[in-house]
Design an enzyme around this catalytic site. Structure first.
Site, PDB file in Angstrom:
ATOM      1  N   LYS A  15       0.838  -1.211   0.000  1.00 54.86           N
ATOM      2  CA  LYS A  15       0.000   0.000   0.000  1.00 54.86           C
ATOM      3  C   LYS A  15       0.869   1.257   0.000  1.00 54.86           C
ATOM      4  CE  LYS A  15      -3.989  -1.758   2.541  1.00 54.86           C
ATOM      5  NZ  LYS A  15      -4.784  -1.521   3.747  1.00 54.86           N
ATOM      6  N   ASP A  71      -8.857   1.833   4.625  1.00 55.65           N
ATOM      7  CA  ASP A  71      -9.279   0.522   5.091  1.00 55.65           C
ATOM      8  C   ASP A  71      -9.958  -0.126   3.905  1.00 55.65           C
ATOM      9  OD1 ASP A  71      -9.199  -1.201   7.461  1.00 55.65           O
ATOM     10  OD2 ASP A  71     -11.352  -1.321   7.135  1.00 55.65           O
ATOM     11  N   SER A  72      -9.602  -1.363   3.670  1.00 52.60           N
ATOM     12  CA  SER A  72     -10.084  -1.985   2.449  1.00 52.60           C
ATOM     13  C   SER A  72     -10.368  -3.442   2.701  1.00 52.60           C
ATOM     14  CB  SER A  72      -9.030  -1.826   1.356  1.00 52.60           C
ATOM     15  OG  SER A  72      -7.794  -2.328   1.809  1.00 52.60           O
ATOM     16  N   ASP A 157      -4.957 -10.627  -4.394  1.00 52.09           N
ATOM     17  CA  ASP A 157      -4.715 -10.340  -5.818  1.00 52.09           C
ATOM     18  C   ASP A 157      -4.610 -11.593  -6.699  1.00 52.09           C
ATOM     19  OD1 ASP A 157      -4.886  -7.609  -5.725  1.00 52.09           O
ATOM     20  OD2 ASP A 157      -2.732  -7.257  -5.587  1.00 52.09           O
ATOM     21  N   LYS A 177      -2.536  -1.599 -12.073  1.00 51.20           N
ATOM     22  CA  LYS A 177      -3.407  -1.851 -10.921  1.00 51.20           C
ATOM     23  C   LYS A 177      -3.862  -0.528 -10.307  1.00 51.20           C
ATOM     24  CE  LYS A 177      -3.954  -4.048  -6.502  1.00 51.20           C
ATOM     25  NZ  LYS A 177      -3.337  -4.546  -5.285  1.00 51.20           N
ATOM     26  N   HIS A 182      -9.653  -0.345  -6.598  1.00 52.91           N
ATOM     27  CA  HIS A 182     -10.454   0.315  -5.572  1.00 52.91           C
ATOM     28  C   HIS A 182      -9.634   1.376  -4.847  1.00 52.91           C
ATOM     29  CE1 HIS A 182      -8.121  -2.988  -4.138  1.00 52.91           C
ATOM     30  NE2 HIS A 182      -8.467  -2.861  -2.875  1.00 52.91           N
ATOM     31  N   ARG A 183      -8.360   1.033  -4.530  1.00 57.56           N
ATOM     32  CA  ARG A 183      -7.522   1.997  -3.811  1.00 57.56           C
ATOM     33  C   ARG A 183      -7.150   3.160  -4.722  1.00 57.56           C
ATOM     34  NH1 ARG A 183      -4.484  -1.320  -2.392  1.00 57.56           N
ATOM     35  NH2 ARG A 183      -5.747  -1.897  -0.615  1.00 57.56           N
TER      36      ARG A 183
END
Ligand code: IMP
Length: 202
Positions: A15, A71-72, A157, A177, A182-183
């Site tokens: 991240k 947060d994911s 992933d 990616k 989403h991130r």
């Protein structure tokens, strides 16, 4: 103009790399929380938003810097949205990607309904007592494959086939990616808010 420092409240090196790539072009210097020493708060929230705020608040309080946290998690339709906020500890062991992937494959054994999506909530607190955090979200739809595929990325992933692609998320370059994930979407949405209300250097 010197870069404004922001602490990134995550211990996940994947991240950190993704966020640095997304925020550096805006003139922010993203400093991982590993540069500082403080105790991690328990993620006790029932929602992604609560957990992201808990993490960002602790980082802002400990460092005196503005803080960004995300947060994911993965939401699997056939599992009623699980593992959701429990994605990192789905197998019972926090952050064990191999065990989490094995647990997911087992939970979906024989299941033909394999739709899923990643969700990410990204928050920014200007300081620990910020009463108006910036909050942004992103989702990435896809399906859960029946076998691990690919070596890049992290977490789920290797099992996640993004909608419209014929490969797993672990087979995408980091840039590809970031563009789709989403991130990436959540950070882009946060960036839009930061353009309207930029962080001030302290
Ligand atoms: P968090 O660090 O509390 O946000 O936990 C997120 C968890 O969800 C991670 O440990 C992964 O298991 C999963 N996850 C979130 N985003 C991704 C992603 O981009 N790829 C793969 N797994 C992810």
């Amino acid at each position: 103009m010197s870069a404004v420092s922001v602490v990134l409240a995550t211990g996940n090196p994947g991240k950190v790399k993704e966020m640095q790539a997304l925020l550096a072009p805006l003139g922010y210097r993203v400093r991982p929380q590993s540069e500082f020493e403080f105790e991690q708060p328990p993620e006790t929230g029932d929602t992604f938003i609560e957990n992201a705020i808990i993490k960002a608040r602790a980082a802002a309080a400990a460092t005196g810097l503005p803080a960004i946290a995300d947060d994911s998690g993965l939401e699997v339709a056939a599992l009623g949205g699980a593992p959701g906020v429990r994605s990192a500890r789905y197998s019972g062991e926090h952050g064990n990607d191999a065990a989490n992937n094995a647990a997911l494959l087992k939970a979906l054994e024989g299941q033909r309904r394999r739709q899923a999506r990643f969700r990410c909530v990204c928050v920014c607190l200007r300081h620990a007592a910020d009463p108006a955090p910036l909050i942004a979200q992103g989702v990435w739809p896809g399906r859960i494959m029946t076998e691990l595929q690919g070596l890049d990325g992290f977490g789920y992933d290797p099992l996640f086939q993004p909608a419209g692609l014929n490969c797993s998320a672990a087979e995408l370059s980091p840039e590809e990616k970031n563009r789709r994930s989403h991130r990436g979407q959540a950070v882009q949405a946060l960036v839009t808010q930061l353009r309207i209300e930029p962080l001030q250097s302290s």
